[in-house]
Scaffold this active site. Sequence first.
Site, PDB file in Angstrom:
ATOM      1  N   LYS A 225      -0.252  -7.442   2.975  1.00 29.04           N
ATOM      2  CA  LYS A 225       0.242  -6.313   2.174  1.00 29.04           C
ATOM      3  C   LYS A 225       1.720  -6.521   1.843  1.00 29.04           C
ATOM      4  O   LYS A 225       2.151  -6.302   0.709  1.00 29.04           O
ATOM      5  CB  LYS A 225       0.014  -4.992   2.929  1.00 29.04           C
ATOM      6  CG  LYS A 225      -1.462  -4.618   2.985  1.00 29.04           C
ATOM      7  CD  LYS A 225      -1.788  -3.549   4.021  1.00 29.04           C
ATOM      8  CE  LYS A 225      -3.294  -3.352   4.133  1.00 29.04           C
ATOM      9  NZ  LYS A 225      -3.698  -2.439   5.206  1.00 29.04           N
TER      10      LYS A 225
ATOM     11  N   GLN B 258      -1.717   1.608   9.696  1.00 32.44           N
ATOM     12  CA  GLN B 258      -2.746   0.584   9.843  1.00 32.44           C
ATOM     13  C   GLN B 258      -3.740   0.995  10.930  1.00 32.44           C
ATOM     14  O   GLN B 258      -3.353   1.370  12.032  1.00 32.44           O
ATOM     15  CB  GLN B 258      -2.084  -0.767  10.190  1.00 32.44           C
ATOM     16  CG  GLN B 258      -3.053  -1.936  10.231  1.00 32.44           C
ATOM     17  CD  GLN B 258      -3.736  -2.210   8.891  1.00 32.44           C
ATOM     18  OE1 GLN B 258      -3.113  -2.131   7.847  1.00 32.44           O
ATOM     19  NE2 GLN B 258      -5.027  -2.511   8.932  1.00 32.44           N
TER      20      GLN B 258
ATOM     21  N   ASP C  46      -3.514   5.304   1.133  1.00 33.99           N
ATOM     22  CA  ASP C  46      -4.856   4.925   1.591  1.00 33.99           C
ATOM     23  C   ASP C  46      -5.907   5.927   1.114  1.00 33.99           C
ATOM     24  O   ASP C  46      -7.103   5.660   1.204  1.00 33.99           O
ATOM     25  CB  ASP C  46      -4.887   4.884   3.126  1.00 33.99           C
ATOM     26  CG  ASP C  46      -4.850   3.462   3.671  1.00 33.99           C
ATOM     27  OD1 ASP C  46      -5.396   2.569   3.019  1.00 33.99           O
ATOM     28  OD2 ASP C  46      -4.265   3.275   4.753  1.00 33.99           O
TER      29      ASP C  46
HETATM   30  N1  GUN Z   1      -7.960  -1.070   8.627  1.00 36.23           N
HETATM   31  C1  GUN Z   1      -9.044  -1.598   8.025  1.00 36.23           C
HETATM   32  N2  GUN Z   1      -9.109  -1.208   6.729  1.00 36.23           N
HETATM   33  C2  GUN Z   1      -8.054  -0.407   6.517  1.00 36.23           C
HETATM   34  C3  GUN Z   1      -7.574   0.299   5.378  1.00 36.23           C
HETATM   35  O1  GUN Z   1      -8.145   0.277   4.271  1.00 36.23           O
HETATM   36  N3  GUN Z   1      -6.449   1.008   5.556  1.00 36.23           N
HETATM   37  C4  GUN Z   1      -5.803   1.058   6.743  1.00 36.23           C
HETATM   38  N4  GUN Z   1      -4.710   1.798   6.823  1.00 36.23           N
HETATM   39  N5  GUN Z   1      -6.205   0.424   7.828  1.00 36.23           N
HETATM   40  C5  GUN Z   1      -7.331  -0.315   7.709  1.00 36.23           C
END
Ligand code: GUN
Length: 286
Positions: free
Chosen positions: A53, A97, A120
């Site tokens: 990211k 996360q 998200d």
């Molecule tokens: N962990 C696995 N997929 C995701 C996601 O799409 N967003 C976040 N914040 N954590 C994750």
Amino acid sequence: MSAELIDGAAIASQVLDEQKQRVAVLWRKKVRPGLAAILVGENPASEVYVRNKARACEEVGLHSELHRLPANCSESDVLALISRLNGNAQVHGILVQLPLPSHLDSERILQSVRPDKDIDGFSWHNLGALVAGNTRLAPCTPTGVMVMLDRVGIEIEGRNAVVIGRSVIVGKPMALMLIGRGATVTVCTSKTRDLREHTSRADILVVAVGKPGLVDGTMIKPGAVVFDVGINRMPDGKLAGDVDFASAREVASHITPVPGGVGRMTVAMLIANTVSAAERLIQPKS
Ligand code: GUN
């Protein structure tokens, strides 16, 4: 027949290029979109996601910052950090996360992110907007699947779509997005009785469970479009999806590989959501 591969890397790269143009417009207004990621503890998979990211932010010209908290931090530590980021004008998107350590209440933490910075799309506000068909910031993985469907030119309206998985991250929002576009949607889980009966009727099949080999070619309707959202680390260290790729590609018309499929789109959509959040946040309030 061998299915056409849906090239997630190529489509993600197109999406990121488009974001660069939106970012240039914001820069001219003296706004640099900023993304803050919160990582609690040391989960190796999460480390990889967060690194990807940050790299994408850099590529597109976004400010990114990573806030690390120790695995044994308290819930109030996380909530205090989110509260600071909610009020920080340089931060337009906040990402917590997942997964979080089990002593933390993930729901309470996710719901403390300001909905207009919730890139998200996990806040009840944004999920509710999705239910109402008035999408704001929507979860990144299912949004990525929708973008892939559109860019490959797959018809959605009136077709049978089957989603395996019911998570808030993928399965449920995926089903809502497909419903919103007029598909007839069935949601299954890994426990669904006679899964094959459902999958074999799917024109569009999305598998998001985290079980390698859950779906194989014998369960797929000839000509179906298959999205494999699973990312599983196998004993030999390689990554595999939830779909048995070798047999599925002999039956499907289009299929996403793992890696190089849906995963690449998730990051691209997160960046797109951050840019959207920045565009909205700088609009004068009426
Ligand atoms: N962990 C696995 N997929 C995701 C996601 O799409 N967003 C976040 N914040 N954590 C994750």
